[in-house]
Design an enzyme around this catalytic site. Structure first.
Site, PDB file in Angstrom:
ATOM      1  N   LYS A 175      59.138  43.541  35.553  1.00 55.42           N
ATOM      2  CA  LYS A 175      59.956  42.366  35.168  1.00 55.42           C
ATOM      3  C   LYS A 175      59.795  42.108  33.676  1.00 55.42           C
ATOM      4  CE  LYS A 175      56.365  39.432  34.395  1.00 55.42           C
ATOM      5  NZ  LYS A 175      55.963  38.810  33.188  1.00 55.42           N
ATOM      6  N   PRO A 234      53.613  50.392  32.240  1.00 55.29           N
ATOM      7  CA  PRO A 234      52.365  50.291  31.470  1.00 55.29           C
ATOM      8  C   PRO A 234      51.428  49.226  32.072  1.00 55.29           C
ATOM      9  CG  PRO A 234      54.279  50.262  30.010  1.00 55.29           C
ATOM     10  CD  PRO A 234      54.807  50.199  31.406  1.00 55.29           C
ATOM     11  N   ALA A 237      48.548  46.265  32.236  1.00 56.84           N
ATOM     12  CA  ALA A 237      48.184  45.048  31.490  1.00 56.84           C
ATOM     13  C   ALA A 237      49.124  44.829  30.309  1.00 56.84           C
ATOM     14  CB  ALA A 237      46.724  45.117  31.021  1.00 56.84           C
ATOM     15  N   ALA A 238      50.416  44.819  30.627  1.00 58.75           N
ATOM     16  CA  ALA A 238      51.437  44.862  29.584  1.00 58.75           C
ATOM     17  C   ALA A 238      52.296  43.607  29.511  1.00 58.75           C
ATOM     18  CB  ALA A 238      52.336  46.071  29.831  1.00 58.75           C
ATOM     19  N   GLY A 239      52.186  42.710  30.514  1.00 59.92           N
ATOM     20  CA  GLY A 239      53.096  41.561  30.583  1.00 59.92           C
ATOM     21  C   GLY A 239      54.357  41.903  31.354  1.00 59.92           C
ATOM     22  N   GLY A 249      51.099  45.420  38.383  1.00 56.85           N
ATOM     23  CA  GLY A 249      50.217  45.248  39.548  1.00 56.85           C
ATOM     24  C   GLY A 249      50.839  44.310  40.577  1.00 56.85           C
ATOM     25  N   SER A 250      51.474  43.236  40.099  1.00 55.95           N
ATOM     26  CA  SER A 250      52.116  42.266  41.003  1.00 55.95           C
ATOM     27  C   SER A 250      53.268  42.926  41.750  1.00 55.95           C
ATOM     28  CB  SER A 250      52.673  41.079  40.213  1.00 55.95           C
ATOM     29  OG  SER A 250      51.662  40.483  39.440  1.00 55.95           O
ATOM     30  N   SER A 251      54.017  43.789  41.074  1.00 53.91           N
ATOM     31  CA  SER A 251      55.142  44.450  41.720  1.00 53.91           C
ATOM     32  C   SER A 251      54.648  45.471  42.744  1.00 53.91           C
ATOM     33  CB  SER A 251      56.034  45.115  40.658  1.00 53.91           C
ATOM     34  OG  SER A 251      57.276  45.446  41.226  1.00 53.91           O
ATOM     35  N   ASP A 263      52.650  36.024  39.997  1.00 54.57           N
ATOM     36  CA  ASP A 263      53.921  36.738  39.803  1.00 54.57           C
ATOM     37  C   ASP A 263      54.386  37.503  41.048  1.00 54.57           C
ATOM     38  OD1 ASP A 263      54.650  36.049  37.256  1.00 54.57           O
ATOM     39  OD2 ASP A 263      53.824  37.831  36.291  1.00 54.57           O
TER      40      ASP A 263
HETATM   41  C1  LIG Z   1      52.154  35.361  32.026  1.00 53.11           C
HETATM   42  C2  LIG Z   1      52.886  35.829  33.267  1.00 53.11           C
HETATM   43  C3  LIG Z   1      54.371  35.463  33.142  1.00 53.11           C
HETATM   44  O1  LIG Z   1      55.151  36.110  34.122  1.00 53.11           O
HETATM   45  O2  LIG Z   1      52.871  37.242  33.496  1.00 53.11           O
HETATM   46  P1  LIG Z   1      52.094  38.526  32.913  1.00 53.11           P
HETATM   47  O3  LIG Z   1      51.915  38.425  31.442  1.00 53.11           O
HETATM   48  O4  LIG Z   1      50.772  38.601  33.619  1.00 53.11           O
HETATM   49  O5  LIG Z   1      52.988  39.680  33.294  1.00 53.11           O
HETATM   50  C4  LIG Z   1      52.338  35.129  34.543  1.00 53.11           C
HETATM   51  O6  LIG Z   1      52.369  33.734  34.409  1.00 53.11           O
HETATM   52  C5  LIG Z   1      50.947  35.566  34.930  1.00 53.11           C
HETATM   53  O7  LIG Z   1      50.939  35.780  36.292  1.00 53.11           O
HETATM   54  P2  LIG Z   1      49.786  36.697  37.006  1.00 53.11           P
HETATM   55  O8  LIG Z   1      49.450  37.875  36.145  1.00 53.11           O
HETATM   56  O9  LIG Z   1      50.243  36.944  38.405  1.00 53.11           O
HETATM   57  O10 LIG Z   1      48.590  35.694  36.941  1.00 53.11           O
HETATM   58  P3  LIG Z   1      47.385  35.384  37.956  1.00 53.11           P
HETATM   59  O11 LIG Z   1      46.734  36.679  38.333  1.00 53.11           O
HETATM   60  O12 LIG Z   1      47.849  34.479  39.027  1.00 53.11           O
HETATM   61  O13 LIG Z   1      46.432  34.563  36.984  1.00 53.11           O
HETATM   62  C6  LIG Z   1      45.662  35.142  35.961  1.00 53.11           C
HETATM   63  C7  LIG Z   1      45.101  34.025  35.100  1.00 53.11           C
HETATM   64  O14 LIG Z   1      46.159  33.512  34.251  1.00 53.11           O
HETATM   65  C8  LIG Z   1      46.087  32.093  34.135  1.00 53.11           C
HETATM   66  N1  LIG Z   1      47.334  31.478  34.632  1.00 53.11           N
HETATM   67  C9  LIG Z   1      48.214  32.209  35.372  1.00 53.11           C
HETATM   68  C10 LIG Z   1      49.395  31.636  35.803  1.00 53.11           C
HETATM   69  C11 LIG Z   1      49.642  30.283  35.471  1.00 53.11           C
HETATM   70  N2  LIG Z   1      50.764  29.685  35.866  1.00 53.11           N
HETATM   71  N3  LIG Z   1      48.752  29.577  34.747  1.00 53.11           N
HETATM   72  C12 LIG Z   1      47.597  30.164  34.313  1.00 53.11           C
HETATM   73  O15 LIG Z   1      46.802  29.500  33.625  1.00 53.11           O
HETATM   74  C13 LIG Z   1      44.850  31.662  34.916  1.00 53.11           C
HETATM   75  O16 LIG Z   1      43.784  31.592  34.008  1.00 53.11           O
HETATM   76  C14 LIG Z   1      44.623  32.828  35.892  1.00 53.11           C
HETATM   77  O17 LIG Z   1      43.267  32.967  36.246  1.00 53.11           O
HETATM   78  N1  LIG Z   2      48.374  48.243  41.231  1.00 53.03           N
HETATM   79  C1  LIG Z   2      47.914  47.942  39.996  1.00 53.03           C
HETATM   80  N2  LIG Z   2      48.521  48.419  38.906  1.00 53.03           N
HETATM   81  C2  LIG Z   2      48.069  48.088  37.665  1.00 53.03           C
HETATM   82  N3  LIG Z   2      46.996  47.321  37.430  1.00 53.03           N
HETATM   83  C3  LIG Z   2      46.348  46.819  38.479  1.00 53.03           C
HETATM   84  C4  LIG Z   2      46.786  47.092  39.809  1.00 53.03           C
HETATM   85  N4  LIG Z   2      45.967  46.430  40.641  1.00 53.03           N
HETATM   86  C5  LIG Z   2      45.077  45.771  39.887  1.00 53.03           C
HETATM   87  N5  LIG Z   2      45.274  46.004  38.576  1.00 53.03           N
HETATM   88  C6  LIG Z   2      44.489  45.397  37.481  1.00 53.03           C
HETATM   89  O1  LIG Z   2      45.270  44.320  36.970  1.00 53.03           O
HETATM   90  C7  LIG Z   2      45.197  44.251  35.550  1.00 53.03           C
HETATM   91  C8  LIG Z   2      46.558  43.744  35.019  1.00 53.03           C
HETATM   92  O2  LIG Z   2      47.503  44.712  35.281  1.00 53.03           O
HETATM   93  P1  LIG Z   2      49.093  44.559  35.299  1.00 53.03           P
HETATM   94  O3  LIG Z   2      49.544  43.997  36.581  1.00 53.03           O
HETATM   95  O4  LIG Z   2      49.611  45.913  34.926  1.00 53.03           O
HETATM   96  O5  LIG Z   2      49.321  43.553  34.083  1.00 53.03           O
HETATM   97  P2  LIG Z   2      50.344  42.373  33.777  1.00 53.03           P
HETATM   98  O6  LIG Z   2      50.065  41.275  34.776  1.00 53.03           O
HETATM   99  O7  LIG Z   2      50.060  41.978  32.367  1.00 53.03           O
HETATM  100  O8  LIG Z   2      51.709  42.953  33.887  1.00 53.03           O
HETATM  101  C9  LIG Z   2      44.828  45.670  35.098  1.00 53.03           C
HETATM  102  O9  LIG Z   2      43.923  45.599  34.040  1.00 53.03           O
HETATM  103  C10 LIG Z   2      44.223  46.353  36.318  1.00 53.03           C
HETATM  104  O10 LIG Z   2      42.823  46.489  36.208  1.00 53.03           O
END
Ligand SMILES: C[C@@](CO)(OP(=O)(O)O)[C@H](O)COP(=O)(O)OP(=O)(O)OC[C@H]1O[C@@H](n2ccc(N)nc2=O)[C@H](O)[C@@H]1O
Ligand SMILES: Nc1ncnc2c1ncn2[C@@H]1O[C@H](COP(=O)(O)OP(=O)(O)O)[C@@H](O)[C@H]1O
Length: 288
Positions: free
Chosen positions: A9, A93, A95-97, A101-103, A135
């Site tokens: 996403k 990628p 840990a990329a944003g 992992g969520s998908s 996510d």
């Molecule tokens: C920033 C976003 C935007 O889509 O995505 P990514 O950069 O990870 O892709 C999300 O809010 C990330 O969601 P996700 O990666 O699922 O986060 P989680 O595992 O639930 O939370 C990881 C940590 O981020 C913080 N967190 C997360 C979501 C939220 N609404 N408030 C928070 O403060 C908390 O410290 C939590 O311990």
């Molecule tokens: N299926 C998976 N794919 C990628 N990373 C994973 C997975 N399961 C757990 N992780 C852990 O989650 C962390 C965040 O990964 P990712 O979901 O790729 O990042 P983001 O939430 O930024 O998109 C990684 O550092 C990895 O150790």
């Protein structure tokens, strides 16, 4: 054997409204899936164990893997006696944003619902997904949606107008928790969420470009100059609009004119290894 596609996403907008007593942040963000996807195979096994086979050295193959957590949650909640082998072919990628992992977790929920014949709806899977990560609920549906709460309350939106998305990830990792933790809510400039919803409804590409915004972008940029440089370069090479996705560090550029895409990609590859040109997917997963 069941196959599921797990798309990445991007955040078209990301706003934080306030910090909650549970430590999470109340968000309002518009997300859409793009055609860069992990591939997942699920195979029934006779033992009652969950096994992860991941193709990437930075992806855990134990209970830390979000796909493992998805399988474990379903198995316990619905008292499933069968085991599963989960094979992950990573293209998103790490840990990329981009919610890789969520998908993967969401695709595992959808796939195991079929493999274990649980008969759950997508709405039920999305509620379960929220127990794994903020996510995951969005990723259960894919498509385009606005997410509220800590990210798990999903309202579906019209798909974006057709365009190319160029993704570039600098070779640094960011911790989502750390980025949220460093956000100073007294100084944020809120994105134009209502205007973005209008742009999607009207299919107005230029309005979509001018409505992009992410309150986490200045936080990650303040910590990592690489993200600032990448955004500047993508703008200079001719993307119509550029934004960081999620907590970063991936930067994406929107490009309407197909003929400009290879030029921008090649220019970026000169100093960034992880560059992908993809289409928006826009539409939701078709089920149930
Ligand atoms: C920033 C976003 C935007 O889509 O995505 P990514 O950069 O990870 O892709 C999300 O809010 C990330 O969601 P996700 O990666 O699922 O986060 P989680 O595992 O639930 O939370 C990881 C940590 O981020 C913080 N967190 C997360 C979501 C939220 N609404 N408030 C928070 O403060 C908390 O410290 C939590 O311990
Ligand atoms: N299926 C998976 N794919 C990628 N990373 C994973 C997975 N399961 C757990 N992780 C852990 O989650 C962390 C965040 O990964 P990712 O979901 O790729 O990042 P983001 O939430 O930024 O998109 C990684 O550092 C990895 O150790």
């Amino acid at each position: 054997m069941i196959y599921e596609k797990a798309p990445a996403k991007i955040n078209l907008t990301l706003d934080v409204l306030h910090k909650r007593p549970d430590g999470f942040h109340e968000v309002e963000m518009i997300m859409t899936t793009v055609d860069l996807a992990d591939r997942i195979w699920l195979r029934l096994t006779s033992e009652r164990s969950i096994t992860i086979k991941a193709s990437h050295r930075f992806v855990p193959n134990d209970r830390k893997n979000l796909a493992y957590q998805a399988a474990d949650l379903l198995r316990k909640r619905y008292r499933v006696n069968e085991g599963v082998e989960i094979t992950l072919d990573k293209n998103i990628p790490i840990a990329a944003g981009l919610a890789g992992g969520s998908s993967d977790a969401a695709a595992t929920l959808r796939g195991l619902n079929r493999l274990w014949k649980l008969g759950l709806s997508l709405d039920e899977l999305a509620v379960l997904g929220a127990e794994i990560g903020s996510d995951v609920s969005f990723c259960v549906y894919g498509g385009t949606a606005i997410a509220n709460g800590r990210g798990e309350k999903i309202t579906h939106l019209s798909p974006p107008p057709n365009c190319w998305v160029i993704l570039a990830k600098p070779s640094i990792g960011v911790s989502t928790g750390n980025i949220y933790g460093q956000l100073d809510l007294s100084t944020v400039s809120h994105p134009k969420t209502a205007q973005m919803i209008e742009a999607l409804k009207e299919g107005d590409y230029n309005k979509m470009c001018s409505s992009l915004g992410n309150v986490l972008e200045p936080v990650t940029m303040g910590l990592h100059d690489e993200v600032v440089v990448l955004k500047e370069q993508m703008e200079r090479f001719g993307a119509d609009a550029v934004l960081m996705s999620g907590s970063g560090p991936t930067v994406f550029g929107l490009v309407r004119q197909e003929s400009r895409v290879p030029k921008i990609v090649n220019a970026l590859k000169g100093f960034c290894q992880d560059v992908h040109a993809v289409r928006m997917l826009g539409e939701r997963v078709l089920v149930d």
